[in-house]
Design an enzyme around this catalytic site. Structure first.
Site, mmCIF file in Angstrom:
data_model
loop_
_atom_site.group_PDB
_atom_site.id
_atom_site.type_symbol
_atom_site.label_atom_id
_atom_site.label_comp_id
_atom_site.label_asym_id
_atom_site.label_seq_id
_atom_site.Cartn_x
_atom_site.Cartn_y
_atom_site.Cartn_z
ATOM 1 N N VAL A 154 8.315 -4.434 -12.324
ATOM 2 C CA VAL A 154 8.307 -4.559 -13.784
ATOM 3 C C VAL A 154 7.536 -3.374 -14.369
ATOM 4 O O VAL A 154 6.429 -3.077 -13.935
ATOM 5 C CB VAL A 154 7.619 -5.874 -14.227
ATOM 6 C CG1 VAL A 154 7.566 -5.964 -15.752
ATOM 7 C CG2 VAL A 154 8.312 -7.071 -13.615
ATOM 8 N N HIS A 548 -2.836 -8.422 -10.289
ATOM 9 C CA HIS A 548 -3.170 -7.184 -10.992
ATOM 10 C C HIS A 548 -4.666 -6.875 -10.938
ATOM 11 O O HIS A 548 -5.279 -6.610 -11.988
ATOM 12 C CB HIS A 548 -2.743 -7.278 -12.463
ATOM 13 C CG HIS A 548 -1.258 -7.300 -12.664
ATOM 14 N ND1 HIS A 548 -0.671 -7.640 -13.863
ATOM 15 C CD2 HIS A 548 -0.232 -7.018 -11.827
ATOM 16 C CE1 HIS A 548 0.649 -7.570 -13.760
ATOM 17 N NE2 HIS A 548 0.942 -7.196 -12.526
ATOM 18 N N HIS A 591 1.760 -4.839 -17.225
ATOM 19 C CA HIS A 591 1.646 -4.851 -15.766
ATOM 20 C C HIS A 591 0.962 -3.530 -15.419
ATOM 21 O O HIS A 591 1.025 -2.579 -16.161
ATOM 22 C CB HIS A 591 3.017 -4.987 -15.136
ATOM 23 C CG HIS A 591 3.657 -6.316 -15.450
ATOM 24 N ND1 HIS A 591 4.104 -7.164 -14.487
ATOM 25 C CD2 HIS A 591 3.887 -6.922 -16.634
ATOM 26 C CE1 HIS A 591 4.598 -8.251 -15.055
ATOM 27 N NE2 HIS A 591 4.491 -8.130 -16.363
HETATM 28 C C1 LIG Z 1 3.399 -9.419 -5.361
HETATM 29 C C2 LIG Z 1 3.005 -8.391 -6.386
HETATM 30 C C3 LIG Z 1 3.819 -8.178 -7.486
HETATM 31 C C4 LIG Z 1 3.469 -7.233 -8.435
HETATM 32 N N1 LIG Z 1 4.334 -6.991 -9.460
HETATM 33 C C5 LIG Z 1 4.079 -5.974 -10.304
HETATM 34 C C6 LIG Z 1 5.064 -5.581 -11.264
HETATM 35 O O1 LIG Z 1 6.162 -6.144 -11.306
HETATM 36 N N2 LIG Z 1 4.764 -4.561 -12.108
HETATM 37 C C7 LIG Z 1 3.556 -3.902 -12.054
HETATM 38 O O2 LIG Z 1 3.338 -2.998 -12.849
HETATM 39 N N3 LIG Z 1 2.628 -4.251 -11.147
HETATM 40 C C8 LIG Z 1 2.876 -5.238 -10.254
HETATM 41 N N4 LIG Z 1 1.967 -5.527 -9.272
HETATM 42 C C9 LIG Z 1 0.706 -4.744 -9.232
HETATM 43 C C10 LIG Z 1 0.892 -3.275 -8.855
HETATM 44 O O3 LIG Z 1 1.890 -3.108 -7.903
HETATM 45 C C11 LIG Z 1 -0.447 -2.716 -8.379
HETATM 46 O O4 LIG Z 1 -1.373 -2.874 -9.416
HETATM 47 C C12 LIG Z 1 -0.396 -1.248 -7.990
HETATM 48 O O5 LIG Z 1 0.634 -0.997 -7.069
HETATM 49 C C13 LIG Z 1 -1.727 -0.795 -7.412
HETATM 50 O O6 LIG Z 1 -1.715 0.593 -7.210
HETATM 51 P P1 LIG Z 1 -2.922 1.362 -6.540
HETATM 52 O O7 LIG Z 1 -2.552 2.779 -6.459
HETATM 53 O O8 LIG Z 1 -4.173 0.974 -7.219
HETATM 54 O O9 LIG Z 1 -3.054 0.702 -5.069
HETATM 55 P P2 LIG Z 1 -1.952 0.484 -3.947
HETATM 56 O O10 LIG Z 1 -0.590 0.714 -4.459
HETATM 57 O O11 LIG Z 1 -2.268 -0.836 -3.340
HETATM 58 O O12 LIG Z 1 -2.242 1.640 -2.902
HETATM 59 C C14 LIG Z 1 -3.284 1.635 -1.983
HETATM 60 C C15 LIG Z 1 -2.760 2.255 -0.698
HETATM 61 O O13 LIG Z 1 -3.865 2.638 0.110
HETATM 62 C C16 LIG Z 1 -3.630 2.244 1.436
HETATM 63 N N5 LIG Z 1 -4.933 2.053 2.059
HETATM 64 C C17 LIG Z 1 -5.843 1.093 1.789
HETATM 65 N N6 LIG Z 1 -6.930 1.250 2.545
HETATM 66 C C18 LIG Z 1 -6.700 2.348 3.313
HETATM 67 C C19 LIG Z 1 -7.457 3.020 4.298
HETATM 68 N N7 LIG Z 1 -8.682 2.596 4.635
HETATM 69 N N8 LIG Z 1 -6.919 4.110 4.892
HETATM 70 C C20 LIG Z 1 -5.686 4.565 4.538
HETATM 71 N N9 LIG Z 1 -4.928 3.952 3.608
HETATM 72 C C21 LIG Z 1 -5.434 2.862 3.007
HETATM 73 C C22 LIG Z 1 -2.848 0.971 1.312
HETATM 74 O O14 LIG Z 1 -2.163 0.673 2.508
HETATM 75 C C23 LIG Z 1 -1.942 1.291 0.146
HETATM 76 O O15 LIG Z 1 -0.759 1.922 0.553
HETATM 77 C C24 LIG Z 1 2.271 -6.488 -8.307
HETATM 78 C C25 LIG Z 1 1.458 -6.709 -7.208
HETATM 79 C C26 LIG Z 1 1.819 -7.645 -6.241
HETATM 80 C C27 LIG Z 1 0.938 -7.853 -5.055
#
Ligand SMILES: Cc1cc2nc3c(=O)[nH]c(=O)nc-3n(C[C@H](O)[C@H](O)[C@H](O)COP(=O)(O)OP(=O)(O)OC[C@H]3O[C@@H](n4cnc5c(N)ncnc54)[C@H](O)[C@@H]3O)c2cc1C
Ligand SMILES: *[C@@H]1O[C@H](CO)[C@@H](O)[C@H](O)[C@H]1NC(C)=O
Ligand SMILES: *[C@@H]1O[C@H](CO)[C@@H](O)[C@H](O)[C@H]1NC(C)=O
Ligand SMILES: *[C@@H]1O[C@H](CO)[C@@H](O)[C@H](O)[C@H]1NC(C)=O
Length: 614
Positions: A154, A548, A591
């Site tokens: 989304v 989130h 989101h």
């Molecule tokens: C089921 C679900 C549905 C969702 N639906 C939506 C939606 O429809 N729309 C929306 O906008 N948001 C949605 N979200 C939320 C959104 O996807 C997240 O907020 C966003 O992806 C987070 O991004 P980020 O870059 O903070 O972290 P992430 O995308 O979680 O990236 C962190 C990355 O770091 C890696 N990592 C972690 N620790 C280490 C380590 N020690 N060494 C190496 N790599 C590591 C992880 O494996 C991961 O790949 C949803 C979340 C979930 C769980």
């Protein structure tokens, strides 16, 4: 153990290569479902971080090391590697995408695979009361694309007021006006109707709607129109209203951050090195200067050096965990666990904000969706048709406000599904329900019932991420802490949302299909009158989350109540930056993924400016 993992990865690849015809695809998908059914979610991180020996191999020198190829990490890797004379290493703990993870409608099943870290919340007192041991599931992506691979796709940015709040909290440069160019930079808008000035037309991130619509979801749209809402582009000038969902979808694929930002460049940019199944277990520091990281890949420990910066994009749970284990965080908590304090930053892991989500509101109708077999749906999918093109099976949403404010902002979001997704396939896995709550769900019919899930956009309650031990092999403790604000404003706003959803029964659109509320709220039967107290009780039992988590390493001017400055640099550290959901100063009414992409785009430019590359 170090050996087995490689073999499994190999077999998965063979499986997905076979999926050429619909029959092959069907066989492959059925096989995946079997694995999902028997999958045991891990309870610690031993499989990720265990090393076969303690010897450290040198991996090399880079300008930038990015930890995590999730939503933010993928954008950074793409933008920073545009500078040809920068050497960039991006380390991702998880593995690659599959043809299964590419199907938007299957995303929730990925929680039952190795693509999920496997977290649960700590045992809650004020929410998750319908769940085993009062723990809600808390999925996070452990795969290229990170949580954007697990998510519903989304696309919802929130409101200009959200970003004005960031500025008011001491973060100049983050007004919506200043962020908009970065939202647009990523975006390729493929919508039919949209507010032109708000969308980008030449980015890599597709934003589109699916078709054909389902009768049940259309009833939700029409009911809301009757209630006085307008059909809007909620990423345009007005957020309040109702709309078919805008998804990140391209060529039918769930367009996570890996598809959008990494796959197009990962084999062509010589200065970018992406390593999968590589988990960072430590920051290398010299005093407060960060020099590099150590990481574990296939049981082997490596060391890599960064001359310019280490950028943590490990997400709002794992980034604070890594900081705390490196001695960066609240001194008292660290001392208790015997971790030497490098930098006393009290806000690390604090201020966890998330959107609570009520999941037990069902309306029975007298229409039934066509009962397509899985094979039919896969065939439809190949032709770009719903329901499998809908992320998580979601189809319509509405942003609502119940006050008569002068400048109303979304307080509540409601989302509805297209059949057959309104009842999760595996209830235990999806929500960790206790028996009697699971039983209620078994009465709901995914082909006839409308489910409306209700989410709180601006919660007052805050939770935390803390360490349970001083070992990276153990999961951190995640306390979502919903509905703990002293005046119950969070519960009350959710209650207003429930009343609104119930009122849809009175619309002609709902009446036309005989839609009537059939929910049962176990644990609350003793409350005779079905008013406020009853629904407060229901909310404490059947509230999960929109997943989130944000603000656990939040941005702000002061090291006493924030962790990074307005460009993501960690206070009182050198060469250490954070770019992920954790730095969001206060959660948006949308989101999070859209905001995270924007943040990563904007900070990429800030980094280029510092080094005079822009
Ligand atoms: C089921 C679900 C549905 C969702 N639906 C939506 C939606 O429809 N729309 C929306 O906008 N948001 C949605 N979200 C939320 C959104 O996807 C997240 O907020 C966003 O992806 C987070 O991004 P980020 O870059 O903070 O972290 P992430 O995308 O979680 O990236 C962190 C990355 O770091 C890696 N990592 C972690 N620790 C280490 C380590 N020690 N060494 C190496 N790599 C590591 C992880 O494996 C991961 O790949 C949803 C979340 C979930 C769980
Ligand atoms: C957007 O979605 C519509 C309807 O599902 C589809 O017909 C169209 O091809 C998509 N556009 C792009 C550019 O993918
Ligand atoms: C849909 O059809 C399948 C058989 O193809 C059947 O097992 C299932 O019960 C049907 N579902 C509904 C809700 O009618
Ligand atoms: C559904 O119920 C409504 C209201 O009772 C009725 O008008 C309508 O004809 C019914 N539709 C079907 C398909 O039974």
């Amino acid at each position: 153990m170090c050996f087995i993992r490689k073999i499994i990865v190999f077999f998965c690849m063979i499986n997905s290569l076979r999926a050429d015809t619909v029959e092959d695809f069907y066989k492959y998908v059925t096989e995946e479902f079997k694995n999902i059914q028997s999958y045991q979610v891990p309870t610690d991180n031993k499989n990720v971080f265990t090393t076969c020996d303690s010897k450290i191999r040198h991996y090399g020198h880079f300008d930038f090391i990015i930890v995590g190829a999730g939503s933010a990490g993928a954008v950074l890797a793409n933008r920073l590697s545009e500078i040809k004379d920068w050497k960039i290493l991006i380390l991702e703990a998880g593995g690659d995408l599959t043809k299964f993870s590419d199907v938007p409608g299957f995303n929730n099943y990925l929680q039952q695979t190795d693509m999920n870290w496997g977290y649960m919340t700590s045992s809650q007192k004020t929410c998750c009361q319908g769940m085993e041991n009062n723990q809600c599931v808390y999925p996070r992506g452990k795969v290229i694309g990170g949580t954007s691979t697990l998510n519903g796709g989304v696309y919802a940015r929130g409101t200009p007021e959200d970003y004005a709040e960031w500025v008011n909290l001491g973060n100049p440069g983050w007004s919506y006006e200043e962020c908009l160019p970065y939202f647009k930079k990523s975006e390729f808008v493929a919508l039919k109707n949209y507010d032109k000035p708000y969308h980008g037309t030449s980015g890599v991130l597709y934003v589109n709607q699916t078709s054909p619509p389902s009768a049940i979801a259309e009833a939700f749209l029409n009911a809301n129109l009757e209630k006085g809402l307008s059909e809007i582009d909620y990423n345009g000038k007005q957020q309040l209203g109702v709309s078919r969902i805008q998804f990140n979808i391209k060529d039918n694929l769930h367009q996570n951050s890996a598809h959008a930002f990494l796959n197009p460049i990962r084999n062509t940019r010589k200065n970018l090195k992406l390593i999968l199944n590589a988990a960072v277990n430590k920051l290398l520091m010299n005093g407060n200067k960060v020099k590099g990281v150590t990481f574990v890949k296939d049981g082997v420990l490596y060391k890599a050096k960064a001359s310019k910066e280490v950028i943590l994009s490990a997400g709002s749970i794992n980034t604070p965990q890594l900081l705390l284990l490196s001695g960066i965080g609240p001194a008292n908590d660290l001392i208790k666990l015997g971790i030497p304090v490098q930098n006393n930053l009290p806000a690390v892991g604090k201020h966890l904000q998330d959107h609570p989500l009520f999941v037990n509101m069902y309306f029975r109708t007298n229409v039934s969706a066509p009962n397509h077999t899985l094979q039919d749906n896969l065939e439809r999918y190949r032709h770009g048709m719903t329901p499998l093109t809908n992320g998580a099976g979601l189809e319509q949403l509405a942003f609502l406000n119940f006050q008569n404010e002068k400048n109303p902002k979304a307080e509540i979001e409601m989302i509805t599904f297209a059949p057959p997704f309104s009842v999760p396939g595996d209830l235990k896995a999806a929500y960790n329900f206790q028996e009697k709550f699971r039983k209620v769900y078994e009465k709901y019919n995914t082909m006839t019932d409308i489910s409306i899930i209700i989410s709180l956009m601006k919660p007052k309650s805050e939770g935390s991420v803390t360490l349970r031990t001083n070992s990276i092999l153990d999961f951190p403790s995640i306390n979502i802490n919903y509905f703990t604000d002293p005046n119950n404003e969070d519960l009350e706003t959710m209650y207003q949302g429930i009343k609104y959803a119930l009122s849809l029964e009175q619309t002609a659109a709902f009446k036309h299909i005989g839609a009537h509320y059939i929910g049962e709220q176990p644990g609350c039967e003793h409350l005779i009158s079905r008013d406020r107290e009853y629904w407060y009780c229901a909310l404490r039992h059947m509230t999960s989350t929109e997943y989130h988590p944000s603000s656990t390493t939040k941005m702000g001017p002061s090291p006493t109540d924030s962790v990074v400055d307005r460009n993501g640099l960690v206070h009182n550290m050198r060469n250490l930056r954070i770019v992920d959901a954790g730095i969001i100063p206060t959660i948006t009414r949308g989101h999070l993924n859209a905001a995270i992409y924007m943040i990563a785009e904007k900070i990429s430019d800030a980094i280029k400016k510092i080094h005079q590359k822009l």
